[in-house]
Design a protein around this motif. Structure first.
Motif, PDB file in Angstrom:
ATOM      1  N   PHE A 107      -0.874   0.972  -4.794  1.00 61.76           N
ATOM      2  CA  PHE A 107       0.090   1.130  -3.700  1.00 61.76           C
ATOM      3  C   PHE A 107       0.809  -0.191  -3.411  1.00 61.76           C
ATOM      4  CE2 PHE A 107       0.926   0.889   0.921  1.00 61.76           C
ATOM      5  CZ  PHE A 107       1.933   1.847   0.984  1.00 61.76           C
ATOM      6  N   ILE A 108       0.064  -1.288  -3.415  1.00 58.24           N
ATOM      7  CA  ILE A 108       0.669  -2.608  -3.177  1.00 58.24           C
ATOM      8  C   ILE A 108       1.704  -2.922  -4.243  1.00 58.24           C
ATOM      9  CG2 ILE A 108       0.200  -5.087  -3.144  1.00 58.24           C
ATOM     10  CD1 ILE A 108      -0.615  -3.657  -0.593  1.00 58.24           C
ATOM     11  N   LEU A 109       1.430  -2.562  -5.497  1.00 61.90           N
ATOM     12  CA  LEU A 109       2.395  -2.811  -6.572  1.00 61.90           C
ATOM     13  C   LEU A 109       3.704  -2.073  -6.306  1.00 61.90           C
ATOM     14  CD1 LEU A 109       0.091  -2.574  -9.726  1.00 61.90           C
ATOM     15  CD2 LEU A 109       0.917  -4.637  -8.599  1.00 61.90           C
ATOM     16  N   HIS A 110       3.598  -0.829  -5.832  1.00 64.16           N
ATOM     17  CA  HIS A 110       4.808  -0.060  -5.519  1.00 64.16           C
ATOM     18  C   HIS A 110       5.561  -0.680  -4.336  1.00 64.16           C
ATOM     19  CE1 HIS A 110       4.657   3.362  -8.257  1.00 64.16           C
ATOM     20  NE2 HIS A 110       3.340   3.349  -8.131  1.00 64.16           N
ATOM     21  N   CYS A 111       4.831  -1.157  -3.338  1.00 65.47           N
ATOM     22  CA  CYS A 111       5.484  -1.810  -2.205  1.00 65.47           C
ATOM     23  C   CYS A 111       6.222  -3.062  -2.650  1.00 65.47           C
ATOM     24  CB  CYS A 111       4.450  -2.160  -1.130  1.00 65.47           C
ATOM     25  SG  CYS A 111       3.805  -0.742  -0.227  1.00 65.47           S
TER      26      CYS A 111
END
Length: 859
Positions: free
Chosen positions: A575-579
């Motif tokens: 999720f952090i990578l997508h953010c």
């Protein structure tokens, strides 16, 4: 017996079977004997029996007639039900359709990729189909596809699942797939012997039902069957009933204490909605029926604990590139236009990746269709997911703003308020009055869908956003319009909902989100907020709608991301990578990723969009030392632009495609230290594939692990060594296929010699080959003769022997003396001849040939 006596006296029953009937101890046994006579006696005997049955047992005859009439009535009801489904399900209302505007499902539906997996994160996946071996006859002209029927295939232990969970992210096509299954059932595209009846429960509509309901009544809400008819169908053959429960994550259960909920056990027994549903899920009602439940991945754990066993977990992961192209053909319905649009998208890696999500694929097609008609650049400004949604919203507003009864700013804010309320209450359907109190003229809004919901005695007008992802987007859009204090209060509640009683301990006054954890269903909103903070996106909003994104939005989100990264919370890593991708700011990405010196994401298979977000972050941060991933061969292509030091990849299968992509990868890289692929799939070409540097040389190491002593591979390992500059001379794909072919046969097989020769014949083509290591169970005369043949052809060091299944210890080998021969008598190996003669069988021998010199190492 009176019937048997009459048949006997009328010459319809021979003496021997008549005696068998009389000799039977029970009425049931007597009837079985009589049935044998009727079954073989022909129509005349059956007619005589029928006449005697009417005369001797009139009450029984009447009861049988009643059953026949009931069965006939049920069949007629089911036929009418199927026709109703065909009418209701054959059309799909597109997200931005005008009232009365529809398209055929068969002209739009493209089957997404579905994989089978276990609930545990570390389990491997494999491609599967929910729908098996059924062709659809209603597809568009020129397009031929195979559709599938619900797959309840037994696993390798012979167990068939009673429950199948189809999980997937928003927009991946779960509801469309459920609709296609229902239409295939009604159209006769399911094998008749598999299911007699299918029912469809839409969870977003179940939330609107109040009062006590039986399961039969719940099923009647989305059918033209009455509850008593459904009860008869369910009781008649429950083992041939499939119930689709669509959108489990959208259900709002009210019972805080499950122990106080009534226990239901019959389809006609009434109870609260939650009690009826849980009784169905757990198998307390209709234990023999089958369930197919769709849900977002965030609710999978909860659902798995509620469902009856045995279970099967599947995941819908969207479109492959081939399916994206098919969708474009179906959407544009024009060969030239669809080809032009697809080529534009394929040339843009961001867009072709985004199109793997079906709902975004539809958005991009819609935007491109408008841009084609306007003569604009069809792909400009479409870089992140948020930018695609912003552009789409702007496009719809541009074409619908003339008919709006309020300003665009007021419309966006009111839609945002409605969306946020739905997110807080986990609500996707809104009553007309509630919508009208928030949005002026909701029927005229291009972002809301209007439809009729069937109550018990009336129909009610309901509204929803065109797709759940738009409800999430408008919620984020609403948040950026708030004052800082209001913004922080709303997000703090969403980040600390699990720690309200300890809020003072967990709250940082300046950065209240910092120590929190967003609610799972709220994650997409956070991702959209990151995307709206992107400079180009915020600039576009300001230019087109005079909507500014306050600086505190980005500052608060960045602080939370830095905290999660510094603490290396692996659950949030994808999720952090997508953010970070949505932020699209290199300096912040580098700062956030400093803590992740080593990335291990091998615990679950990455999607194409996951890989694209990962690649962007890696491009911003070249300092990674180690990366472990798990994805299919097609996604490996996406890593080609990256500078590789050491790369370890856990893949579900090492296939010919994987090998081909790896070859391209090698040829495109100037510098790398090690690349390794490994898999547990016994059907793979190999178990492990490593390419690494050693003493200035390139080493290719291929291994086949031994799963058991009974199926020990014929060739467990092969190692090649050559100069780095000659890497392109190794045809990895062909080499792995030949290696696999050798291990697919045994040494006793007639085909074994040919497969071995095919493998070894590839070695002379490797430029600069300086060493080979072969690991075989036993070094036989056949292997020795082949080795010596290669020695005559090549001029390098050669090491042949055998290893244990763990690859660690050398086992004794056998090298027959008759196999040690050279073309010239002067070069015949004579060193250590006496020692060789004294060798016992299965003792290791290493022979080294270097030019004219030959040395032997005997151990």
């Amino acid at each position: 017996m009176p019937i048997a006596d009459e048949l006997r006296s009328g010459g319809m029953l021979a003496w021997e079977p008549y005696c068998e009937i009389r000799a039977a101890d029970t009425d049931q046994e007597k009837m079985r004997e009589l049935y044998k006579v009727l079954n073989s006696g022909g129509d005349k005997v059956k007619s005589a029996f029928y006449s005697q049955l009417v005369k001797q047992e009139p009450c029984l005859f009447e009861a049988l007639g009643s059953i026949a009439q009931t069965t006939e009535a049920l069949i007629e009801s089911l036929n009418k039900y199927k026709k109703w489904i065909q009418r209701e399900y054959q059309y799909v209302t597109e997200y931005n359709s005008l009232p009365g505007e529809y398209v055929l499902l068969s002209e739009r539906y493209t089957q997404p990729l579905i994989t089978m997996k276990h609930r545990e994160k570390k389990s491997k996946k494999k491609r599967c189909a929910l729908w098996e071996g059924v062709s659809s006859s209603s597809l568009s002209p020129g397009i031929t596809q195979t559709r599938t029927a619900p797959s309840w295939i037994a696993d390798n232990k012979g167990i068939s699942p009673r429950s199948v969970i189809l999980q997937g992210n928003s927009g991946n096509g779960k509801s469309f797939t459920a609709q296609k299954i229902m239409l295939d059932y009604a159209s006769g595209n399911i094998r008749r012997e598999e299911f007699d009846c299918l029912f469809h429960l839409k969870c977003k509509e179940l939330n609107l039902i109040s009062g006590e309901q039986s399961l039969a009544e719940l099923l009647s809400h989305n059918s033209n069957l009455a509850s008593d008819q459904i009860s008869q169908i369910l009781q008649k053959s429950p083992e041939k009933v499939l119930i689709l429960i669509d959108g489990f994550d959208e259900l709002r259960f009210s019972y805080s204490d499950p122990s106080s909920m009534p226990k239901l056990s019959h389809v006609s027994e009434k109870g609260p909605l939650e009690a009826s549903l849980k009784a169905l899920l757990k198998g307390h009602i209709l234990s023999e029926s089958f369930l197919l439940v769709t849900t977002r991945s965030t609710a999978t754990k909860t659902l798995g604990g509620l469902l009856k066993h045995p279970q099967r977990f599947t995941e819908i992961i969207g479109f492959s590139e081939k399916e994206v192209e098919e969708y474009f053909q179906r959407f544009f319905q024009n060969e030239d236009l669809s080809r032009k649009a697809f080529e534009c998208v394929k040339a843009n890696e961001t867009l072709i990746t985004a199109c793997s999500i079906p709902v975004i694929c539809w958005i991009i097609c819609t935007v491109m269709r408008e841009r084609f008609s306007d003569g604009a650049d069809v792909t400009s400004g479409l870089e992140t997911t948020t930018s695609i949604y912003v552009d789409f919203v702007s496009t719809l507003l541009e074409h619908h703003s003339q008919g709006l009864s309020q300003s665009v700013m007021i419309l966006l804010r009111s839609l945002g308020q409605l969306a946020e309320r739905g997110m807080l209450e986990k609500q996707v359907l809104f009553e007309e009055k509630s919508v009208c109190d928030t949005v002026s003229d909701p029927a005229g809004s291009p972002f809301l869908c209007k439809f009729l919901f069937k109550r018990r005695i009336r129909q009610e007008t309901m509204f929803s956003f065109m797709h759940l992802s738009f409800q999430e987007f408008f919620t984020a859009l609403y948040f950026i319009s708030l004052a800082e204090r209001d913004f922080l209060d709303k997000l703090t509640e969403r980040f600390h909902s699990q720690t309200q009683s300890y809020l003072d301990l967990y709250l940082d006054e300046k950065c209240p989100l910092k120590y929190g954890c967003p609610e799972p269903h709220f994650l997409p909103v956070i991702q959209f907020l990151c995307g709206l903070s992107n400079k180009e996106v915020s600039s576009s909003l300001k230019e087109t709608h005079n909507l500014s994104v306050p600086s505190f939005v980005q500052a608060q989100l960045e602080e939370w991301i830095l905290h999660v990264s510094s603490n290396r919370v692996y659950n949030f890593l994808p999720f952090i990578l997508h953010c970070l991708y949505e932020f699209h700011e290199k300096e912040f990405v580098q700062k956030a990723m400093e803590a992740w010196q080593e990335l291990d994401m091998s615990w679950d298979q990455l999607s194409r969009t996951d890989c694209w977000a990962l690649l962007y972050c890696l491009d911003c941060c070249p300092h990674f030392r180690n990366l472990k991933l798990n994805f299919a061969a097609a996604e490996l292509k996406m890593l080609q632009p990256k500078i590789v030091g050491g790369l370890q990849i856990a893949v579900k299968s090492i296939s010919a495609d994987t090998a081909h992509i790896l070859t391209d990868f090698l040829q495109s890289k100037g510098k790398w230290e090690e690349i390794s692929l490994r898999t547990d799939d016994s059907e793979s070409l190999c178990s492990s594939l490593r390419l690494f540097s050693f003493e200035g040389k390139l080493v290719l190491n291929v291994v086949r692990w031994c799963s058991s002593s009974q199926n020990e591979p014929s060739l467990s390992e092969i190692i090649l060594k050559c100069p780095h500059s000659k890497a392109s001379s190794i045809n990895v794909k062909s080499f792995l296929q030949a290696f696999h072919s050798v291990n697919s046969t045994t040494e006793e097989s007639a085909d074994f010699d040919r497969q071995v020769d095919a493998l070894l014949s590839q070695l002379p083509s490797v430029s600069g080959l300086s060493a080979i290591n072969l690991s075989v169970p036993v070094l036989t005369e056949a292997w020795a003769s082949r080795i010596l043949f290669l020695i005559l052809v090549l001029d390098w060091l050669f090491d042949a022997g055998s290893k244990g299944s763990d690859g660690a210890e050398w086992l004794p080998g056998l090298l027959m003396e008759e196999g040690i021969k050279c073309s010239k008598s002067s070069e015949r190996c004579t060193h250590h001849t006496k020692q060789i003669e004294e060798l016992s069988c299965n003792q290791r021998v290493t022979i080294e040939f270097c030019g004219e010199k030959c040395t032997e190492d005997v151990k």
